[in-house]
Design a protein around this motif. Sequence first.
Motif, PDB file in Angstrom:
ATOM      1  N   ASP A 166       0.819  -1.190  -0.171  1.00  0.00           N
ATOM      2  CA  ASP A 166      -0.053   0.070   0.024  1.00  0.00           C
ATOM      3  C   ASP A 166       1.150   1.224   0.141  1.00  0.00           C
ATOM      4  OD1 ASP A 166       0.859  -0.556   2.594  1.00  0.00           O
ATOM      5  OD2 ASP A 166      -1.161   0.086   3.696  1.00  0.00           O
ATOM      6  N   VAL A 167       1.999   1.099   0.681  1.00  0.00           N
ATOM      7  CA  VAL A 167       2.823   2.551   0.730  1.00  0.00           C
ATOM      8  C   VAL A 167       4.043   2.355  -0.290  1.00  0.00           C
ATOM      9  CG1 VAL A 167       1.900   2.925   3.394  1.00  0.00           C
ATOM     10  CG2 VAL A 167       4.060   1.598   2.981  1.00  0.00           C
ATOM     11  N   ASN A 168       4.343   1.096  -0.641  1.00  0.00           N
ATOM     12  CA  ASN A 168       5.518   1.014  -1.308  1.00  0.00           C
ATOM     13  C   ASN A 168       5.740  -0.219  -2.296  1.00  0.00           C
ATOM     14  OD1 ASN A 168       7.621   1.974  -3.010  1.00  0.00           O
ATOM     15  ND2 ASN A 168       8.569   3.006  -1.166  1.00  0.00           N
ATOM     16  N   LEU A 169       6.528  -0.473  -2.861  1.00  0.00           N
ATOM     17  CA  LEU A 169       6.308  -1.893  -3.842  1.00  0.00           C
ATOM     18  C   LEU A 169       7.048  -3.078  -3.339  1.00  0.00           C
ATOM     19  CD1 LEU A 169       9.289  -2.692  -5.584  1.00  0.00           C
ATOM     20  CD2 LEU A 169       8.757  -0.525  -6.510  1.00  0.00           C
ATOM     21  N   ILE A 170       6.279  -4.082  -3.522  1.00  0.00           N
ATOM     22  CA  ILE A 170       6.839  -5.596  -3.223  1.00  0.00           C
ATOM     23  C   ILE A 170       6.960  -6.138  -4.591  1.00  0.00           C
ATOM     24  CG2 ILE A 170       6.454  -7.727  -2.031  1.00  0.00           C
ATOM     25  CD1 ILE A 170       4.603  -5.842  -0.085  1.00  0.00           C
ATOM     26  N   ARG A 171       8.081  -6.732  -4.697  1.00  0.00           N
ATOM     27  CA  ARG A 171       8.397  -7.622  -5.933  1.00  0.00           C
ATOM     28  C   ARG A 171       8.824  -9.008  -5.481  1.00  0.00           C
ATOM     29  NH1 ARG A 171       5.866  -4.140  -7.343  1.00  0.00           N
ATOM     30  NH2 ARG A 171       6.228  -2.562  -9.116  1.00  0.00           N
ATOM     31  N   ILE A 172       8.251  -9.943  -5.950  1.00  0.00           N
ATOM     32  CA  ILE A 172       8.574 -11.372  -5.486  1.00  0.00           C
ATOM     33  C   ILE A 172       8.979 -12.148  -6.962  1.00  0.00           C
ATOM     34  CG2 ILE A 172       7.580 -13.806  -4.627  1.00  0.00           C
ATOM     35  CD1 ILE A 172       5.892 -11.659  -2.476  1.00  0.00           C
ATOM     36  N   GLY A 173      10.252 -12.875  -6.810  1.00  0.00           N
ATOM     37  CA  GLY A 173      10.410 -13.461  -7.997  1.00  0.00           C
ATOM     38  C   GLY A 173       9.771 -14.844  -8.185  1.00  0.00           C
ATOM     39  N   ASP A 174      10.296 -15.845  -8.921  1.00  0.00           N
ATOM     40  CA  ASP A 174       9.848 -17.064  -9.118  1.00  0.00           C
ATOM     41  C   ASP A 174      10.203 -18.068  -8.274  1.00  0.00           C
ATOM     42  OD1 ASP A 174       8.888 -15.966 -11.700  1.00  0.00           O
ATOM     43  OD2 ASP A 174      10.680 -16.573 -12.761  1.00  0.00           O
ATOM     44  N   ARG A 175       9.180 -19.121  -7.956  1.00  0.00           N
ATOM     45  CA  ARG A 175       9.550 -20.212  -7.138  1.00  0.00           C
ATOM     46  C   ARG A 175       9.590 -19.975  -5.913  1.00  0.00           C
ATOM     47  NH1 ARG A 175      11.850 -20.464 -11.754  1.00  0.00           N
ATOM     48  NH2 ARG A 175      13.906 -19.940 -10.912  1.00  0.00           N
ATOM     49  N   VAL A 176       9.038 -18.708  -5.517  1.00  0.00           N
ATOM     50  CA  VAL A 176       9.089 -18.543  -3.918  1.00  0.00           C
ATOM     51  C   VAL A 176       7.883 -18.939  -3.017  1.00  0.00           C
ATOM     52  CG1 VAL A 176       9.115 -16.402  -2.563  1.00  0.00           C
ATOM     53  CG2 VAL A 176      10.293 -16.349  -4.674  1.00  0.00           C
ATOM     54  N   ASN A 177       7.980 -19.412  -1.964  1.00  0.00           N
ATOM     55  CA  ASN A 177       6.969 -20.043  -0.995  1.00  0.00           C
ATOM     56  C   ASN A 177       7.171 -18.711   0.168  1.00  0.00           C
ATOM     57  OD1 ASN A 177       8.679 -21.827   1.056  1.00  0.00           O
ATOM     58  ND2 ASN A 177       9.502 -22.178  -0.700  1.00  0.00           N
ATOM     59  N   VAL A 178       5.979 -18.166   0.368  1.00  0.00           N
ATOM     60  CA  VAL A 178       5.810 -17.605   1.554  1.00  0.00           C
ATOM     61  C   VAL A 178       4.764 -17.819   2.580  1.00  0.00           C
ATOM     62  CG1 VAL A 178       5.168 -15.020   2.346  1.00  0.00           C
ATOM     63  CG2 VAL A 178       6.034 -15.441  -0.012  1.00  0.00           C
ATOM     64  N   GLN A 179       5.311 -18.434   3.601  1.00  0.00           N
ATOM     65  CA  GLN A 179       4.655 -19.510   4.382  1.00  0.00           C
ATOM     66  C   GLN A 179       3.788 -18.758   5.435  1.00  0.00           C
ATOM     67  OE1 GLN A 179       7.525 -22.399   5.899  1.00  0.00           O
ATOM     68  NE2 GLN A 179       8.488 -22.382   4.145  1.00  0.00           N
ATOM     69  N   ASP A 180       2.794 -19.659   6.029  1.00  0.00           N
ATOM     70  CA  ASP A 180       1.830 -19.117   6.942  1.00  0.00           C
ATOM     71  C   ASP A 180       2.084 -18.005   7.926  1.00  0.00           C
ATOM     72  OD1 ASP A 180      -0.212 -21.975   6.618  1.00  0.00           O
ATOM     73  OD2 ASP A 180       1.983 -22.106   6.180  1.00  0.00           O
ATOM     74  N   GLY A 181       1.359 -16.937   7.877  1.00  0.00           N
ATOM     75  CA  GLY A 181       1.436 -15.728   8.879  1.00  0.00           C
ATOM     76  C   GLY A 181       2.542 -14.950   8.547  1.00  0.00           C
ATOM     77  N   THR A 182       3.099 -14.906   7.505  1.00  0.00           N
ATOM     78  CA  THR A 182       4.108 -13.903   7.186  1.00  0.00           C
ATOM     79  C   THR A 182       3.378 -12.646   6.799  1.00  0.00           C
ATOM     80  OG1 THR A 182       5.751 -15.655   6.485  1.00  0.00           O
ATOM     81  CG2 THR A 182       6.107 -13.425   5.610  1.00  0.00           C
ATOM     82  N   VAL A 183       4.297 -11.504   6.911  1.00  0.00           N
ATOM     83  CA  VAL A 183       3.984 -10.337   6.592  1.00  0.00           C
ATOM     84  C   VAL A 183       5.019  -9.431   5.903  1.00  0.00           C
ATOM     85  CG1 VAL A 183       3.240  -8.089   7.517  1.00  0.00           C
ATOM     86  CG2 VAL A 183       2.372  -9.934   8.711  1.00  0.00           C
ATOM     87  N   ILE A 184       4.636  -8.924   4.662  1.00  0.00           N
ATOM     88  CA  ILE A 184       5.811  -8.303   3.784  1.00  0.00           C
ATOM     89  C   ILE A 184       5.133  -6.966   3.576  1.00  0.00           C
ATOM     90  CG2 ILE A 184       7.259  -8.211   1.935  1.00  0.00           C
ATOM     91  CD1 ILE A 184       7.048 -11.335   1.616  1.00  0.00           C
ATOM     92  N   HIS A 185       5.991  -6.131   4.217  1.00  0.00           N
ATOM     93  CA  HIS A 185       5.530  -4.652   3.952  1.00  0.00           C
ATOM     94  C   HIS A 185       6.632  -3.527   3.726  1.00  0.00           C
ATOM     95  CE1 HIS A 185       3.405  -0.921   5.547  1.00  0.00           C
ATOM     96  NE2 HIS A 185       2.545  -1.299   4.739  1.00  0.00           N
ATOM     97  N   THR A 186       6.431  -2.343   3.790  1.00  0.00           N
ATOM     98  CA  THR A 186       7.622  -1.391   3.304  1.00  0.00           C
ATOM     99  C   THR A 186       7.291  -0.023   4.213  1.00  0.00           C
ATOM    100  OG1 THR A 186       6.151  -0.343   1.521  1.00  0.00           O
ATOM    101  CG2 THR A 186       7.604  -2.465   0.941  1.00  0.00           C
ATOM    102  N   LEU A 187       8.358   0.681   3.844  1.00  0.00           N
ATOM    103  CA  LEU A 187       7.962   2.231   4.700  1.00  0.00           C
ATOM    104  C   LEU A 187       7.678   3.110   3.295  1.00  0.00           C
ATOM    105  CD1 LEU A 187      11.360   2.753   6.772  1.00  0.00           C
ATOM    106  CD2 LEU A 187       9.007   2.869   7.399  1.00  0.00           C
ATOM    107  N   TYR A 188       6.802   3.983   3.658  1.00  0.00           N
ATOM    108  CA  TYR A 188       6.359   5.096   2.651  1.00  0.00           C
ATOM    109  C   TYR A 188       7.312   5.681   1.903  1.00  0.00           C
ATOM    110  CZ  TYR A 188       3.531   8.760   0.400  1.00  0.00           C
ATOM    111  OH  TYR A 188       3.143   9.694  -0.306  1.00  0.00           O
ATOM    112  N   GLN A 189       7.757   5.795   0.906  1.00  0.00           N
ATOM    113  CA  GLN A 189       8.734   6.484   0.171  1.00  0.00           C
ATOM    114  C   GLN A 189      10.193   6.252   0.615  1.00  0.00           C
ATOM    115  OE1 GLN A 189       7.368  10.611   0.409  1.00  0.00           O
ATOM    116  NE2 GLN A 189       6.078  10.344  -1.420  1.00  0.00           N
TER     117      GLN A 189
END
Length: 173
Positions: free
Chosen positions: A47-70
């Motif tokens: 919501d506040v900045n970008l997230i890019r995930i490549g190929d063959r990635v597993n993001v397992q249960d309960g994980t949070v990926i976020h960023t800082l605005y600008q």
Amino acid sequence: MALIKSVRGFTPKIGENCYLADNATIIGDVEIGSDCSIWFNTVLRGDVNLIRIGDRVNVQDGTVIHTLYQKSVSIIGDDVSIGHNVVIHGAEVKSGALIGMGAIVLDHAVIGEGAIIAAGSVVLSGTQVEPGSIYAGVPAKFVKKVDPEQSKEMNQKIASNYLMYSGWFKDED
């Protein structure tokens, strides 16, 4: 069905052959490569900045990926395994790395190729983890180097397993 939500004019982009758990949440400026799995209660909040995930990635249960605005973005390379209940906040995880269960990786940290972050570790903001190394602790510190072939083999096996697991759920739909 996973919650996929647009925000600020950004709509998540999902690659081919991905598994999204029913209660995964993917918001905003998020791009996910092919053959990925995003597991139960995972939140990818672009919501506040970008997230890019490549190929063959597993993001397992309960994980949070976020960023800082600008100020920070989250970039995940190919063939990465992210364990249960991990927080990645505005960091880069290079290809072939493994982030152990419950680890926290903070803004502007860079996890090198094939590196392993031990379960429960906290990688502080700005930390540069060398390729092919193991870091552990709070705060995470260098433990030892790992054999690159051994690390690659282990991480690829985990990634392959998660492709298989996600297939089980796809077959049920």
